[in-house]
Design an enzyme around this catalytic site. Structure first.
Site, short mmCIF file in Angstrom:
data_model
loop_
_atom_site.label_atom_id
_atom_site.label_comp_id
_atom_site.label_asym_id
_atom_site.label_seq_id
_atom_site.Cartn_x
_atom_site.Cartn_y
_atom_site.Cartn_z
N GLN A 124 0.82 -1.22 0.00
CA GLN A 124 0.00 0.00 0.00
C GLN A 124 0.85 1.27 0.00
OE1 GLN A 124 -2.82 -0.36 3.24
NE2 GLN A 124 -4.51 -0.45 1.80
N ASP A 127 2.03 2.19 -3.52
CA ASP A 127 1.01 2.18 -4.58
C ASP A 127 0.85 3.57 -5.19
OD1 ASP A 127 -1.16 1.82 -6.21
OD2 ASP A 127 -2.52 1.10 -4.66
#
Length: 371
Positions: A124, A127
């Site tokens: 994450q 990203d």
């Protein structure tokens, strides 16, 4: 080990791959940071800012570098000046950059594409697609508000009540949800639609009404929608038409990675909107959700203004660069140990975003295209 940040060369790119306040994360991990003069200028970071943060600002930043961080893909000239077995981290859409992929392979460069970072909880913080979509979604709502010749919010005045603008958002991924939230903060009444089943709850969570079309959902890999059949697409156009006609501002953000953006709105649907209405198509560079939308241009369809997005995150370079830099630094440090790169292709993050390595094309779909 030298990490280089080159000035972006592609037209319209204003972001930078490393902002000054993140230089210390790399120097603290044992890297030397070299920045080309003017690399951060368009994002409002001066050369002195980089020097104060501990970077070396030099025209020879890329020469002999063991790692090159960029926003857009590197040039072939930059690849030629890198050290042996160097690493490149940037946005790199392999299918659109096959010639460059071949150059990177033949130069024995390990290239990592920020588009290919897995959409997993472990990745994450790396990203970049999500971080840049956040910027783009916000920008789309601001563009719509700026171009719409009426107020977004409800206004109660001595001269009468001004009804709020009606905004319709098609596509409720990261960009769509940010567009919804921003339009809501500006006071508009917002409705949204997405083909994914999970989108309805997400849309409602940011205060918008979800448009129910009574069509089966289309779930794809990685949280994206999958492509639809021609019959399904035709039925969706028919059911969306009255909702589009009712909107004062239409924002479209739907995309399928690696493929043409789905057509959600025809020219006839746009022409049926009220004169003075505005359409903002974030997907214009991927073929467009709106028929006739042109990337980087604003056109008229009847009395409706249609704005086609082009490198939209770069239109807000300071915040976009801050977020992107964090993604890139996190990925680089994930692959490093004590100031040196230790590429572990058994790691799902490293392997997932690797395009070339050790003189070979690692990314299987790109390997197939080249063969």
């Amino acid at each position: 080990m030298k990490v280089a940040i080159a000035a972006e060369t592609r037209s319209g790119e204003r972001r930078v791959a490393l902002v000054p306040n993140l230089v210390s994360r790399l120097t603290g991990a044992g890297f030397e940071v070299a920045v080309e003069p003017g690399a951060g200028a368009a994002a409002h970071h001066s050369d002195d800012d980089y020097r104060a943060a501990g970077a070396d600002v030099t025209p020879d930043a890329v020469s002999g570098a063991a790692a090159l961080l960029g926003v857009q893909p590197p040039t072939e000239a930059q690849v030629d000046t890198l050290a042996d077995h160097a690493v490149v981290i940037s946005f790199l859409p392999p299918a659109q950059e096959l010639g460059l992929v071949t150059t990177l392979r033949d130069a024995n460069v390990s290239a990592f594409s920020m588009e290919l970072v897995p959409r997993t909880s472990r990745a994450q913080s790396m990203d970049a697609l999500s971080s840049q979509a956040l910027v783009a979604g916000y920008r789309c709502a601001i563009v719509a508000a700026e171009r719409l010749p009426r107020f977004f919010p409800l206004l109660m005045t001595a001269a009468g009540t001004v009804a709020p603008a009606k905004v319709l958002v098609l596509g409720a991924g990261v960009a769509g949800l940010q567009a919804i939230a921003t339009a809501r903060r500006l006071g508009a009444v917002v409705r949204a639609y997405d083909v994914r089943a999970a989108a309805a709850e997400e849309v409602r969570s940011v205060g918008a009404e979800f448009v129910e079309l009574e069509l089966p959902p289309l779930e794809g890999a990685g949280g994206y929608a999958r492509e639809m059949t021609e019959d399904r697409a035709a039925k969706q156009l028919e059911l969306l038409a009255p909702h589009v006609a009712e909107a004062d501002a239409l924002i479209t953000t739907a995309a399928v990675p690696g493929r043409r953006a789905p057509l959600l709105v025809t020219r006839e649907m746009v022409a049926a909107m009220r004169p003075g209405s505005v359409v903002v198509d974030l997907a214009a560079e991927q073929g467009g959700n709106v028929e006739g939308a042109v990337p980087g241009e604003e056109i008229a369809v009847g009395g409706v203004r249609v704005w086609g997005g082009a490198n939209v995150p770069s239109q807000m370079p300071a915040q976009a660069s801050q977020l992107y830099s964090t993604n890139v630094v996190n990925l680089l440090l994930h692959m490093a140990s004590e100031g040196k790169l230790a590429l572990d292709l058994d790691d799902d993050i490293v392997s997932g975003c690797c395009v070339t390595h050790d003189g070979k094309v690692h990314h299987a779909p790109t390997r197939e295209l080249l063969s």
